[in-house]
Design a protein around this motif. Sequence first.
Motif, PDB file in Angstrom:
ATOM      1  N   ALA A 179     -52.471  -2.043 -37.556  1.00 31.50           N
ATOM      2  CA  ALA A 179     -51.728  -2.425 -36.338  1.00 31.50           C
ATOM      3  C   ALA A 179     -50.772  -3.894 -37.028  1.00 31.50           C
ATOM      4  O   ALA A 179     -49.582  -4.001 -36.464  1.00 31.50           O
ATOM      5  N   ASN A 180     -51.263  -4.571 -37.827  1.00 34.33           N
ATOM      6  CA  ASN A 180     -50.544  -5.890 -38.397  1.00 34.33           C
ATOM      7  C   ASN A 180     -49.248  -5.499 -39.093  1.00 34.33           C
ATOM      8  O   ASN A 180     -48.287  -6.024 -39.205  1.00 34.33           O
ATOM      9  N   ILE A 181     -49.558  -4.233 -39.919  1.00 32.08           N
ATOM     10  CA  ILE A 181     -48.217  -3.830 -40.302  1.00 32.08           C
ATOM     11  C   ILE A 181     -47.125  -3.462 -39.607  1.00 32.08           C
ATOM     12  O   ILE A 181     -45.975  -3.548 -39.650  1.00 32.08           O
ATOM     13  N   ASN A 182     -47.518  -2.763 -38.389  1.00 31.08           N
ATOM     14  CA  ASN A 182     -46.538  -2.359 -37.224  1.00 31.08           C
ATOM     15  C   ASN A 182     -45.929  -3.708 -36.618  1.00 31.08           C
ATOM     16  O   ASN A 182     -44.756  -3.608 -36.468  1.00 31.08           O
ATOM     17  N   LEU A 183     -46.691  -4.615 -36.577  1.00 30.89           N
ATOM     18  CA  LEU A 183     -46.345  -5.872 -36.039  1.00 30.89           C
ATOM     19  C   LEU A 183     -45.137  -6.398 -37.107  1.00 30.89           C
ATOM     20  O   LEU A 183     -44.172  -6.983 -36.500  1.00 30.89           O
ATOM     21  N   LEU A 184     -45.426  -6.553 -38.285  1.00 26.42           N
ATOM     22  CA  LEU A 184     -44.426  -6.878 -39.334  1.00 26.42           C
ATOM     23  C   LEU A 184     -43.145  -6.033 -39.022  1.00 26.42           C
ATOM     24  O   LEU A 184     -42.049  -6.924 -39.314  1.00 26.42           O
ATOM     25  N   ALA A 222     -50.676 -13.376 -40.921  1.00 35.73           N
ATOM     26  CA  ALA A 222     -51.986 -13.321 -40.479  1.00 35.73           C
ATOM     27  C   ALA A 222     -51.954 -13.384 -38.865  1.00 35.73           C
ATOM     28  O   ALA A 222     -50.642 -13.929 -38.498  1.00 35.73           O
ATOM     29  N   ALA A 223     -52.615 -12.438 -38.206  1.00 39.55           N
ATOM     30  CA  ALA A 223     -52.643 -12.608 -36.745  1.00 39.55           C
ATOM     31  C   ALA A 223     -54.151 -12.840 -36.243  1.00 39.55           C
ATOM     32  O   ALA A 223     -55.152 -12.155 -36.609  1.00 39.55           O
ATOM     33  N   GLY A 275     -55.422 -29.546 -42.525  1.00 36.35           N
ATOM     34  CA  GLY A 275     -54.946 -29.965 -43.620  1.00 36.35           C
ATOM     35  C   GLY A 275     -54.644 -31.457 -43.499  1.00 36.35           C
ATOM     36  O   GLY A 275     -54.179 -32.065 -42.481  1.00 36.35           O
ATOM     37  N   VAL A 276     -53.959 -31.887 -44.829  1.00 33.82           N
ATOM     38  CA  VAL A 276     -53.396 -33.123 -44.942  1.00 33.82           C
ATOM     39  C   VAL A 276     -52.512 -33.052 -45.957  1.00 33.82           C
ATOM     40  O   VAL A 276     -52.629 -32.901 -47.077  1.00 33.82           O
ATOM     41  N   PRO A 277     -51.196 -33.277 -45.641  1.00 33.55           N
ATOM     42  CA  PRO A 277     -50.791 -33.528 -44.318  1.00 33.55           C
ATOM     43  C   PRO A 277     -50.846 -32.253 -43.389  1.00 33.55           C
ATOM     44  O   PRO A 277     -51.444 -31.153 -43.725  1.00 33.55           O
ATOM     45  N   PRO A 278     -50.739 -32.435 -41.956  1.00 33.35           N
ATOM     46  CA  PRO A 278     -51.067 -31.310 -41.089  1.00 33.35           C
ATOM     47  C   PRO A 278     -50.260 -30.361 -41.163  1.00 33.35           C
ATOM     48  O   PRO A 278     -49.151 -30.238 -41.374  1.00 33.35           O
ATOM     49  N   ARG A 279     -50.919 -29.209 -40.824  1.00 27.92           N
ATOM     50  CA  ARG A 279     -50.271 -27.615 -40.940  1.00 27.92           C
ATOM     51  C   ARG A 279     -50.292 -27.076 -39.568  1.00 27.92           C
ATOM     52  O   ARG A 279     -51.250 -27.041 -39.076  1.00 27.92           O
ATOM     53  N   PRO A 280     -48.871 -26.679 -39.264  1.00 31.31           N
ATOM     54  CA  PRO A 280     -47.599 -27.133 -39.707  1.00 31.31           C
ATOM     55  C   PRO A 280     -47.448 -28.650 -39.225  1.00 31.31           C
ATOM     56  O   PRO A 280     -48.009 -29.220 -38.571  1.00 31.31           O
ATOM     57  N   GLU A 281     -46.365 -29.053 -39.831  1.00 32.71           N
ATOM     58  CA  GLU A 281     -45.863 -30.526 -39.858  1.00 32.71           C
ATOM     59  C   GLU A 281     -45.282 -30.747 -38.269  1.00 32.71           C
ATOM     60  O   GLU A 281     -45.661 -31.693 -37.906  1.00 32.71           O
ATOM     61  N   GLU A 282     -44.571 -29.558 -37.811  1.00 28.86           N
ATOM     62  CA  GLU A 282     -44.048 -29.694 -36.482  1.00 28.86           C
ATOM     63  C   GLU A 282     -44.522 -28.319 -35.715  1.00 28.86           C
ATOM     64  O   GLU A 282     -44.808 -27.301 -36.477  1.00 28.86           O
ATOM     65  N   GLU A 283     -44.341 -28.132 -34.435  1.00 31.62           N
ATOM     66  CA  GLU A 283     -44.266 -27.049 -33.805  1.00 31.62           C
ATOM     67  C   GLU A 283     -43.409 -25.791 -34.259  1.00 31.62           C
ATOM     68  O   GLU A 283     -42.199 -25.917 -34.705  1.00 31.62           O
ATOM     69  N   VAL A 284     -44.155 -24.854 -34.529  1.00 34.06           N
ATOM     70  CA  VAL A 284     -43.468 -23.538 -35.037  1.00 34.06           C
ATOM     71  C   VAL A 284     -43.374 -22.453 -33.841  1.00 34.06           C
ATOM     72  O   VAL A 284     -44.417 -22.067 -33.384  1.00 34.06           O
ATOM     73  N   LYS A 285     -42.245 -21.898 -33.766  1.00 36.43           N
ATOM     74  CA  LYS A 285     -42.214 -20.933 -32.665  1.00 36.43           C
ATOM     75  C   LYS A 285     -42.712 -19.524 -33.293  1.00 36.43           C
ATOM     76  O   LYS A 285     -42.271 -19.017 -34.518  1.00 36.43           O
ATOM     77  N   THR A 286     -43.293 -18.475 -32.452  1.00 30.76           N
ATOM     78  CA  THR A 286     -43.861 -17.393 -33.067  1.00 30.76           C
ATOM     79  C   THR A 286     -44.193 -16.527 -31.849  1.00 30.76           C
ATOM     80  O   THR A 286     -43.477 -16.589 -30.558  1.00 30.76           O
ATOM     81  N   ILE A 287     -44.775 -15.331 -32.014  1.00 33.93           N
ATOM     82  CA  ILE A 287     -45.293 -14.325 -31.059  1.00 33.93           C
ATOM     83  C   ILE A 287     -46.640 -14.191 -30.876  1.00 33.93           C
ATOM     84  O   ILE A 287     -47.493 -14.592 -31.694  1.00 33.93           O
TER      85      ILE A 287
END
Length: 478
Positions: A179-184, A222-223, A275-287
Amino acid sequence: MNLNLQQMFSRSPPLSGPGEPVPGPTPVRGKRAPKGAGIFMPLAAALAIVLVVVGAIYIAMRPVTLKIAVGPPNSEDVKVMQALAHTFSRERGYIRLKIIPTEGATASAAALSNKVADLAVIRGDLDVPKDAASVAVLRKNLVVLWVPSPGKGKKVKNPIKKIQNLAGRRVGVIGKTTANINLLKVILRQYGVDPAKVEVVQFSTNEVAEATRTQKVDAFLAAGPLNSKITADALAASQKDGGEPTFLAIDAADAIAQNFPAYDAAEIPAGVLGGVPPRPEEEVKTISFSHHIVARKSLSEATIGMLTRQIFAQRQNAAAEAPSASKIETPDTDKDADIPAHPGAAAYVDGEEKTFLDRYSDFIWWGIMGLSAMGSLGAWFAGYLKRDERQNNTTLRDRLLEMLSQVRQASTHQELDGMQAEADTILRNTLRCYEDGAIDDGPLTAFNIALEQFHTAVADRRSVLMATPPRPTVQLRA
Protein backbone atom coordinates in the motif's frame (compact mmCIF):
# COMPACT_ATOMS: atom_id res chain seq x y z
CA MET A 1 -70.36 -10.13 47.23
CA ASN A 2 -68.84 -11.96 50.18
CA LEU A 3 -71.10 -14.87 51.16
CA ASN A 4 -70.87 -16.99 54.31
CA LEU A 5 -71.52 -20.45 52.92
CA GLN A 6 -71.97 -22.02 56.35
CA GLN A 7 -74.82 -19.64 57.15
CA MET A 8 -76.18 -19.62 53.60
CA PHE A 9 -76.65 -23.35 53.22
CA SER A 10 -77.31 -24.44 56.82
CA ARG A 11 -80.49 -26.49 56.63
CA SER A 12 -83.44 -26.01 58.94
CA PRO A 13 -83.71 -29.10 61.18
CA PRO A 14 -86.68 -31.39 60.52
CA LEU A 15 -89.27 -31.50 63.23
CA SER A 16 -90.72 -34.67 64.74
CA GLY A 17 -93.06 -32.85 67.06
CA PRO A 18 -93.81 -29.41 68.31
CA GLY A 19 -90.42 -27.81 68.93
CA GLU A 20 -88.54 -31.11 68.82
CA PRO A 21 -85.99 -31.90 66.14
CA VAL A 22 -85.76 -35.34 64.69
CA PRO A 23 -82.60 -36.98 63.45
CA GLY A 24 -81.80 -36.07 59.90
CA PRO A 25 -78.87 -35.87 57.49
CA THR A 26 -75.87 -33.87 58.69
CA PRO A 27 -75.87 -30.39 57.08
CA VAL A 28 -73.48 -30.07 54.14
CA ARG A 29 -71.07 -27.18 54.58
CA GLY A 30 -69.35 -25.98 51.45
CA LYS A 31 -65.79 -24.69 51.51
CA ARG A 32 -65.39 -21.79 49.15
CA ALA A 33 -62.43 -21.87 46.80
CA PRO A 34 -60.17 -18.78 46.59
CA LYS A 35 -61.84 -15.99 44.67
CA GLY A 36 -60.59 -15.71 41.12
CA ALA A 37 -60.17 -19.43 40.54
CA GLY A 38 -62.37 -19.06 37.50
CA ILE A 39 -59.84 -16.86 35.70
CA PHE A 40 -56.98 -19.34 35.90
CA MET A 41 -56.77 -19.63 32.13
CA PRO A 42 -56.44 -15.85 31.51
CA LEU A 43 -53.84 -15.58 34.25
CA ALA A 44 -51.90 -18.48 32.77
CA ALA A 45 -52.00 -16.82 29.35
CA ALA A 46 -50.89 -13.51 30.86
CA LEU A 47 -48.05 -15.23 32.71
CA ALA A 48 -46.93 -16.91 29.50
CA ILE A 49 -46.82 -13.58 27.67
CA VAL A 50 -44.92 -11.94 30.52
CA LEU A 51 -42.37 -14.75 30.44
CA VAL A 52 -41.99 -14.33 26.68
CA VAL A 53 -41.48 -10.56 27.04
CA VAL A 54 -38.96 -11.00 29.86
CA GLY A 55 -37.13 -13.64 27.82
CA ALA A 56 -37.03 -11.34 24.79
CA ILE A 57 -35.63 -8.49 26.89
CA TYR A 58 -33.01 -10.81 28.38
CA ILE A 59 -31.94 -11.97 24.93
CA ALA A 60 -31.89 -8.38 23.65
CA MET A 61 -29.76 -7.14 26.55
CA ARG A 62 -27.29 -10.00 26.99
CA PRO A 63 -23.68 -9.32 25.87
CA VAL A 64 -22.96 -9.52 22.15
CA THR A 65 -19.52 -10.68 20.99
CA LEU A 66 -18.24 -9.21 17.72
CA LYS A 67 -15.20 -10.59 15.90
CA ILE A 68 -12.74 -7.97 14.65
CA ALA A 69 -9.97 -8.67 12.11
CA VAL A 70 -6.81 -6.62 12.68
CA GLY A 71 -3.13 -6.96 11.82
CA PRO A 72 -0.28 -7.37 11.38
CA PRO A 73 0.60 -9.15 14.65
CA ASN A 74 2.24 -6.99 17.35
CA SER A 75 1.31 -3.79 15.50
CA GLU A 76 -0.04 -0.72 17.26
CA ASP A 77 -3.48 -1.40 15.77
CA VAL A 78 -3.58 -4.84 17.38
CA LYS A 79 -2.50 -3.40 20.73
CA VAL A 80 -5.24 -0.76 20.64
CA MET A 81 -7.96 -3.28 19.80
CA GLN A 82 -6.73 -5.67 22.48
CA ALA A 83 -6.85 -2.82 24.99
CA LEU A 84 -10.44 -2.03 23.99
CA ALA A 85 -11.38 -5.71 24.20
CA HIS A 86 -9.93 -5.98 27.71
CA THR A 87 -11.67 -2.78 28.80
CA PHE A 88 -15.05 -3.88 27.43
CA SER A 89 -14.76 -7.19 29.25
CA ARG A 90 -13.58 -5.63 32.50
CA GLU A 91 -16.37 -3.03 32.47
CA ARG A 92 -18.95 -5.71 31.55
CA GLY A 93 -20.02 -3.85 28.44
CA TYR A 94 -22.93 -4.93 26.26
CA ILE A 95 -20.48 -5.39 23.36
CA ARG A 96 -17.47 -7.69 23.68
CA LEU A 97 -14.64 -8.00 21.13
CA LYS A 98 -12.86 -11.10 19.90
CA ILE A 99 -9.58 -10.41 18.08
CA ILE A 100 -8.89 -12.25 14.81
CA PRO A 101 -5.20 -11.63 13.88
CA THR A 102 -4.40 -11.06 10.20
CA GLU A 103 -1.32 -10.24 8.14
CA GLY A 104 -2.43 -6.66 7.59
CA ALA A 105 -5.17 -4.29 6.47
CA THR A 106 -5.73 -6.07 3.15
CA ALA A 107 -6.22 -9.43 4.87
CA SER A 108 -8.52 -7.80 7.42
CA ALA A 109 -10.68 -6.36 4.65
CA ALA A 110 -10.87 -9.81 3.04
CA ALA A 111 -11.97 -11.32 6.37
CA LEU A 112 -14.81 -8.81 6.54
CA SER A 113 -15.85 -9.46 2.92
CA ASN A 114 -15.84 -13.23 3.51
CA LYS A 115 -17.91 -12.79 6.71
CA VAL A 116 -15.17 -14.35 8.80
CA ALA A 117 -15.27 -11.20 10.93
CA ASP A 118 -17.98 -8.71 11.91
CA LEU A 119 -15.54 -5.81 12.18
CA ALA A 120 -12.16 -4.99 10.65
CA VAL A 121 -9.41 -2.40 10.82
CA ILE A 122 -8.65 -1.27 7.27
CA ARG A 123 -6.71 1.45 5.47
CA GLY A 124 -8.89 4.05 3.86
CA ASP A 125 -6.68 4.25 0.75
CA LEU A 126 -7.09 0.56 -0.08
CA ASP A 127 -10.08 -1.15 -1.66
CA VAL A 128 -12.91 -0.89 0.85
CA PRO A 129 -15.29 -3.91 1.01
CA LYS A 130 -18.70 -3.12 -0.43
CA ASP A 131 -20.37 -4.28 2.79
CA ALA A 132 -18.21 -2.05 5.02
CA ALA A 133 -19.37 1.03 6.92
CA SER A 134 -17.23 3.14 9.23
CA VAL A 135 -17.63 2.93 13.00
CA ALA A 136 -14.65 5.06 14.09
CA VAL A 137 -11.36 6.44 12.83
CA LEU A 138 -8.71 4.40 14.62
CA ARG A 139 -5.86 6.68 13.63
CA LYS A 140 -4.75 9.26 11.06
CA ASN A 141 -1.49 8.69 9.23
CA LEU A 142 0.84 11.32 7.79
CA VAL A 143 3.23 10.70 4.90
CA VAL A 144 6.81 11.68 5.66
CA LEU A 145 9.28 11.99 2.75
CA TRP A 146 12.88 12.80 3.62
CA VAL A 147 16.40 12.70 2.25
CA PRO A 148 19.06 11.50 4.70
CA SER A 149 21.98 13.83 5.35
CA PRO A 150 25.33 12.75 3.93
CA GLY A 151 26.98 14.01 7.11
CA LYS A 152 27.94 17.31 8.67
CA GLY A 153 29.90 19.51 6.28
CA LYS A 154 29.62 17.08 3.37
CA LYS A 155 28.17 18.10 0.03
CA VAL A 156 26.20 15.90 -2.37
CA LYS A 157 26.25 16.19 -6.12
CA ASN A 158 22.75 16.76 -7.52
CA PRO A 159 21.01 16.96 -4.12
CA ILE A 160 17.31 16.07 -3.85
CA LYS A 161 15.42 19.21 -2.85
CA LYS A 162 11.98 18.48 -4.24
CA ILE A 163 9.89 15.54 -5.35
CA GLN A 164 10.68 16.07 -9.05
CA ASN A 165 14.34 15.28 -8.26
CA LEU A 166 13.39 11.69 -7.36
CA ALA A 167 13.38 10.65 -11.02
CA GLY A 168 16.19 8.17 -11.58
CA ARG A 169 16.79 7.77 -7.84
CA ARG A 170 16.25 4.96 -5.34
CA VAL A 171 13.52 5.45 -2.73
CA GLY A 172 13.28 3.28 0.36
CA VAL A 173 9.73 2.60 1.56
CA ILE A 174 9.48 1.74 5.26
CA GLY A 175 7.24 -1.28 5.85
CA LYS A 176 6.50 -4.40 3.86
CA THR A 177 2.99 -3.50 2.71
CA THR A 178 2.46 -2.74 -0.98
CA ALA A 179 0.00 0.00 0.00
CA ASN A 180 2.86 2.40 0.74
CA ILE A 181 4.40 1.69 -2.68
CA ASN A 182 1.08 2.56 -4.32
CA LEU A 183 0.99 5.73 -2.22
CA LEU A 184 4.44 6.75 -3.49
CA LYS A 185 3.29 6.18 -7.08
CA VAL A 186 0.29 8.47 -6.54
CA ILE A 187 2.63 11.22 -5.31
CA LEU A 188 5.11 10.75 -8.17
CA ARG A 189 2.41 10.86 -10.84
CA GLN A 190 1.01 14.07 -9.38
CA TYR A 191 4.43 15.70 -9.98
CA GLY A 192 4.82 14.24 -13.45
CA VAL A 193 7.44 11.69 -12.44
CA ASP A 194 7.13 8.31 -14.12
CA PRO A 195 7.08 5.69 -11.32
CA ALA A 196 8.94 3.33 -13.65
CA LYS A 197 11.94 5.70 -13.49
CA VAL A 198 12.12 5.48 -9.71
CA GLU A 199 13.62 2.41 -8.12
CA VAL A 200 11.64 1.39 -5.02
CA VAL A 201 13.15 -0.70 -2.25
CA GLN A 202 11.19 -1.82 0.80
CA PHE A 203 12.84 -1.94 4.20
CA SER A 204 11.90 -2.79 7.73
CA THR A 205 12.87 -0.24 10.39
CA ASN A 206 15.98 -2.12 11.50
CA GLU A 207 17.32 -2.12 7.92
CA VAL A 208 17.26 1.65 7.43
CA ALA A 209 20.65 2.38 9.03
CA GLU A 210 22.40 -0.22 6.89
CA ALA A 211 20.69 1.08 3.74
CA THR A 212 21.88 4.61 4.50
CA ARG A 213 25.41 3.51 5.34
CA THR A 214 25.81 1.58 2.08
CA GLN A 215 24.03 4.32 0.10
CA LYS A 216 21.41 1.88 -1.19
CA VAL A 217 18.74 4.58 -1.23
CA ASP A 218 18.57 8.31 -1.83
CA ALA A 219 15.29 9.06 -0.01
CA PHE A 220 12.82 7.44 2.37
CA LEU A 221 9.06 7.36 2.69
CA ALA A 222 7.19 6.39 5.86
CA ALA A 223 3.49 6.58 6.69
CA GLY A 224 2.05 6.54 10.18
CA PRO A 225 0.70 8.67 13.02
CA LEU A 226 2.65 11.67 14.19
CA ASN A 227 3.90 9.81 17.25
CA SER A 228 4.79 6.73 15.21
CA LYS A 229 7.76 4.92 16.71
CA ILE A 230 8.45 3.36 13.30
CA THR A 231 8.89 6.77 11.66
CA ALA A 232 10.94 8.12 14.56
CA ASP A 233 13.26 5.08 14.53
CA ALA A 234 13.66 5.28 10.75
CA LEU A 235 14.58 8.97 10.93
CA ALA A 236 17.10 8.35 13.68
CA ALA A 237 18.65 5.42 11.84
CA SER A 238 19.06 7.42 8.63
CA GLN A 239 21.29 10.09 10.16
CA LYS A 240 24.98 10.34 9.46
CA ASP A 241 27.66 12.14 11.38
CA GLY A 242 25.23 14.54 13.08
CA GLY A 243 23.68 15.76 9.84
CA GLU A 244 20.00 16.61 9.59
CA PRO A 245 17.52 15.15 7.05
CA THR A 246 15.88 17.20 4.36
CA PHE A 247 12.07 16.92 4.41
CA LEU A 248 10.28 17.00 1.04
CA ALA A 249 7.03 18.95 1.05
CA ILE A 250 4.04 17.60 -0.89
CA ASP A 251 2.74 20.98 -2.00
CA ALA A 252 0.22 19.37 -4.33
CA ALA A 253 -1.56 17.71 -1.36
CA ASP A 254 -4.82 19.54 -2.07
CA ALA A 255 -4.82 18.41 -5.69
CA ILE A 256 -4.10 14.82 -4.65
CA ALA A 257 -6.99 14.96 -2.16
CA GLN A 258 -9.29 16.16 -4.92
CA ASN A 259 -8.28 13.33 -7.22
CA PHE A 260 -8.17 10.64 -4.53
CA PRO A 261 -10.87 11.08 -1.84
CA ALA A 262 -9.12 8.60 0.45
CA TYR A 263 -6.35 11.18 1.02
CA ASP A 264 -6.49 14.53 2.75
CA ALA A 265 -4.15 17.50 2.74
CA ALA A 266 -2.27 17.84 6.04
CA GLU A 267 0.74 19.44 7.69
CA ILE A 268 3.60 18.05 9.71
CA PRO A 269 3.95 20.56 12.56
CA ALA A 270 7.41 21.98 13.22
CA GLY A 271 9.37 19.96 15.76
CA VAL A 272 6.78 17.19 16.04
CA LEU A 273 9.33 14.53 15.04
CA GLY A 274 11.74 15.51 17.81
CA GLY A 275 15.49 16.01 17.61
CA VAL A 276 17.84 18.94 18.20
CA PRO A 277 17.44 21.08 16.21
CA PRO A 278 13.71 20.22 15.96
CA ARG A 279 12.51 18.08 13.07
CA PRO A 280 11.24 19.52 10.87
CA GLU A 281 12.45 23.05 11.51
CA GLU A 282 9.26 24.46 10.01
CA GLU A 283 5.84 23.16 9.02
CA VAL A 284 5.86 20.76 6.05
CA LYS A 285 2.85 20.13 3.83
CA THR A 286 1.93 16.50 3.19
CA ILE A 287 -1.01 14.14 2.72
CA SER A 288 -2.78 11.92 5.22
CA PHE A 289 -5.04 8.89 5.22
CA SER A 290 -6.93 7.04 7.93
CA HIS A 291 -7.20 3.59 9.41
CA HIS A 292 -10.88 2.86 10.06
CA ILE A 293 -12.75 0.48 12.28
CA VAL A 294 -15.45 -0.74 9.92
CA ALA A 295 -18.44 -3.02 10.38
CA ARG A 296 -20.65 -4.98 8.04
CA LYS A 297 -23.62 -2.88 6.98
CA SER A 298 -25.92 -5.80 7.81
CA LEU A 299 -25.18 -5.49 11.55
CA SER A 300 -28.05 -3.91 13.44
CA GLU A 301 -28.10 -0.18 14.11
CA ALA A 302 -28.62 -0.79 17.83
CA THR A 303 -25.58 -3.08 18.09
CA ILE A 304 -23.22 -0.72 16.27
CA GLY A 305 -24.64 2.27 18.13
CA MET A 306 -23.81 0.57 21.41
CA LEU A 307 -20.34 -0.39 20.12
CA THR A 308 -19.63 3.23 19.13
CA ARG A 309 -20.85 4.48 22.50
CA GLN A 310 -18.59 2.02 24.32
CA ILE A 311 -15.53 2.92 22.21
CA PHE A 312 -15.76 6.62 23.00
CA ALA A 313 -16.78 6.04 26.61
CA GLN A 314 -13.90 3.63 27.29
CA ARG A 315 -11.10 4.87 25.02
CA GLN A 316 -9.43 6.82 27.83
CA ASN A 317 -9.50 3.73 30.05
CA ALA A 318 -8.01 1.67 27.20
CA ALA A 319 -5.29 4.32 26.76
CA ALA A 320 -3.71 3.13 30.02
CA GLU A 321 -2.83 -0.07 28.16
CA ALA A 322 -2.37 1.37 24.66
CA PRO A 323 -1.86 5.18 24.59
CA SER A 324 -2.91 5.42 20.93
CA ALA A 325 -6.47 4.49 21.95
CA SER A 326 -7.00 8.07 23.12
CA LYS A 327 -6.59 9.27 19.51
CA ILE A 328 -9.64 7.39 18.20
CA GLU A 329 -11.97 9.82 16.40
CA THR A 330 -15.58 9.80 15.30
CA PRO A 331 -16.36 8.81 11.70
CA ASP A 332 -17.37 11.23 8.98
CA THR A 333 -21.19 11.23 8.93
CA ASP A 334 -21.53 13.23 5.69
CA LYS A 335 -23.47 11.46 2.97
CA ASP A 336 -20.58 11.86 0.51
CA ALA A 337 -17.92 10.47 2.88
CA ASP A 338 -15.37 8.17 1.27
CA ILE A 339 -16.37 5.42 3.73
CA PRO A 340 -19.96 6.11 4.83
CA ALA A 341 -20.61 5.88 8.56
CA HIS A 342 -22.71 2.98 9.75
CA PRO A 343 -26.24 4.21 10.64
CA GLY A 344 -25.72 3.13 14.25
CA ALA A 345 -22.45 5.07 14.53
CA ALA A 346 -23.93 8.09 12.74
CA ALA A 347 -26.89 8.11 15.14
CA TYR A 348 -24.50 8.21 18.10
CA VAL A 349 -22.31 10.95 16.61
CA ASP A 350 -25.29 13.09 15.58
CA GLY A 351 -27.09 12.58 18.92
CA GLU A 352 -29.97 10.73 17.29
CA GLU A 353 -29.64 7.40 19.07
CA LYS A 354 -32.91 5.64 19.74
CA THR A 355 -33.78 4.90 23.34
CA PHE A 356 -34.96 1.49 24.53
CA LEU A 357 -38.59 2.63 24.22
CA ASP A 358 -37.95 4.05 20.73
CA ARG A 359 -36.56 0.72 19.56
CA TYR A 360 -39.06 -1.56 21.25
CA SER A 361 -42.22 0.57 21.62
CA ASP A 362 -43.93 -1.28 18.77
CA PHE A 363 -43.14 -4.63 20.35
CA ILE A 364 -44.39 -3.40 23.75
CA TRP A 365 -47.59 -2.06 22.20
CA TRP A 366 -48.31 -5.25 20.33
CA GLY A 367 -47.41 -7.21 23.45
CA ILE A 368 -50.04 -5.32 25.44
CA MET A 369 -52.59 -5.85 22.69
CA GLY A 370 -51.69 -9.53 22.58
CA LEU A 371 -51.98 -9.78 26.36
CA SER A 372 -55.43 -8.22 26.26
CA ALA A 373 -56.53 -10.51 23.44
CA MET A 374 -55.14 -13.56 25.19
CA GLY A 375 -56.89 -12.57 28.41
CA SER A 376 -60.23 -12.26 26.63
CA LEU A 377 -59.64 -15.50 24.76
CA GLY A 378 -58.64 -17.24 27.97
CA ALA A 379 -61.76 -16.02 29.77
CA TRP A 380 -63.95 -17.20 26.91
CA PHE A 381 -62.18 -20.55 26.79
CA ALA A 382 -62.52 -21.01 30.54
CA GLY A 383 -66.25 -20.30 30.26
CA TYR A 384 -66.50 -22.63 27.29
CA LEU A 385 -64.95 -25.48 29.29
CA LYS A 386 -67.47 -24.91 32.12
CA ARG A 387 -70.53 -24.59 29.92
CA ASP A 388 -71.80 -28.15 30.58
CA GLU A 389 -71.28 -27.81 34.31
CA ARG A 390 -73.05 -24.46 34.36
CA GLN A 391 -75.97 -25.82 32.34
CA ASN A 392 -76.21 -28.84 34.65
CA ASN A 393 -76.35 -26.56 37.69
CA THR A 394 -79.19 -24.60 36.13
CA THR A 395 -81.06 -27.89 35.67
CA LEU A 396 -80.45 -28.80 39.33
CA ARG A 397 -81.78 -25.44 40.49
CA ASP A 398 -84.87 -25.92 38.37
CA ARG A 399 -85.25 -29.36 39.96
CA LEU A 400 -85.06 -27.76 43.43
CA LEU A 401 -87.83 -25.33 42.51
CA GLU A 402 -89.88 -28.21 41.12
CA MET A 403 -89.56 -30.06 44.44
CA LEU A 404 -91.12 -27.09 46.24
CA SER A 405 -94.53 -28.02 44.85
CA GLN A 406 -93.91 -31.71 45.53
CA VAL A 407 -93.06 -30.93 49.17
CA ARG A 408 -96.45 -29.29 49.71
CA GLN A 409 -98.19 -32.44 48.43
CA ALA A 410 -96.04 -34.94 50.35
CA SER A 411 -98.11 -37.25 52.57
CA THR A 412 -95.37 -38.89 54.62
CA HIS A 413 -92.17 -37.97 56.40
CA GLN A 414 -90.36 -40.57 54.28
CA GLU A 415 -91.16 -38.62 51.11
CA LEU A 416 -89.81 -35.44 52.69
CA ASP A 417 -86.64 -37.25 53.82
CA GLY A 418 -86.08 -38.49 50.28
CA MET A 419 -86.49 -35.00 48.81
CA GLN A 420 -84.16 -33.54 51.43
CA ALA A 421 -81.54 -36.15 50.55
CA GLU A 422 -81.91 -35.12 46.89
CA ALA A 423 -81.58 -31.45 47.89
CA ASP A 424 -78.37 -32.29 49.76
CA THR A 425 -76.98 -33.83 46.57
CA ILE A 426 -77.99 -30.73 44.60
CA LEU A 427 -76.27 -28.58 47.25
CA ARG A 428 -73.01 -30.54 46.95
CA ASN A 429 -73.05 -30.25 43.16
CA THR A 430 -73.76 -26.50 43.35
CA LEU A 431 -70.87 -25.90 45.73
CA ARG A 432 -68.58 -27.91 43.48
CA CYS A 433 -69.62 -25.76 40.50
CA TYR A 434 -68.91 -22.62 42.50
CA GLU A 435 -65.48 -23.86 43.53
CA ASP A 436 -64.68 -24.76 39.92
CA GLY A 437 -65.67 -21.29 38.76
CA ALA A 438 -68.59 -22.52 36.63
CA ILE A 439 -70.95 -20.16 38.52
CA ASP A 440 -70.28 -16.93 40.37
CA ASP A 441 -71.88 -15.07 43.27
CA GLY A 442 -75.08 -14.10 41.41
CA PRO A 443 -76.33 -17.61 40.53
CA LEU A 444 -75.15 -18.81 43.95
CA THR A 445 -77.37 -16.23 45.68
CA ALA A 446 -80.34 -17.25 43.55
CA PHE A 447 -79.71 -20.88 44.48
CA ASN A 448 -79.57 -19.93 48.18
CA ILE A 449 -83.00 -18.28 47.95
CA ALA A 450 -84.46 -21.39 46.32
CA LEU A 451 -82.83 -23.62 48.95
CA GLU A 452 -84.18 -21.53 51.83
CA GLN A 453 -87.65 -21.73 50.31
CA PHE A 454 -87.28 -25.48 50.03
CA HIS A 455 -86.17 -25.84 53.68
CA THR A 456 -89.06 -23.64 54.82
CA ALA A 457 -91.54 -25.66 52.76
CA VAL A 458 -90.20 -28.93 54.21
CA ALA A 459 -90.44 -27.62 57.77
CA ASP A 460 -93.99 -26.35 57.18
CA ARG A 461 -95.04 -29.63 55.60
CA ARG A 462 -93.62 -31.64 58.51
CA SER A 463 -95.57 -29.47 60.93
CA VAL A 464 -98.74 -30.09 58.96
CA LEU A 465 -98.15 -33.87 58.85
CA MET A 466 -97.49 -34.01 62.61
CA ALA A 467 -100.60 -31.95 63.35
CA THR A 468 -102.82 -34.17 61.21
CA PRO A 469 -104.04 -37.30 63.12
CA PRO A 470 -103.32 -40.55 61.37
CA ARG A 471 -106.22 -42.11 59.52
CA PRO A 472 -107.79 -45.10 61.28
CA THR A 473 -106.96 -48.46 59.88
CA VAL A 474 -109.97 -50.07 58.32
CA GLN A 475 -110.09 -53.86 58.77
CA LEU A 476 -112.11 -55.71 56.19
CA ARG A 477 -114.12 -58.75 57.19
CA ALA A 478 -113.59 -61.88 55.35
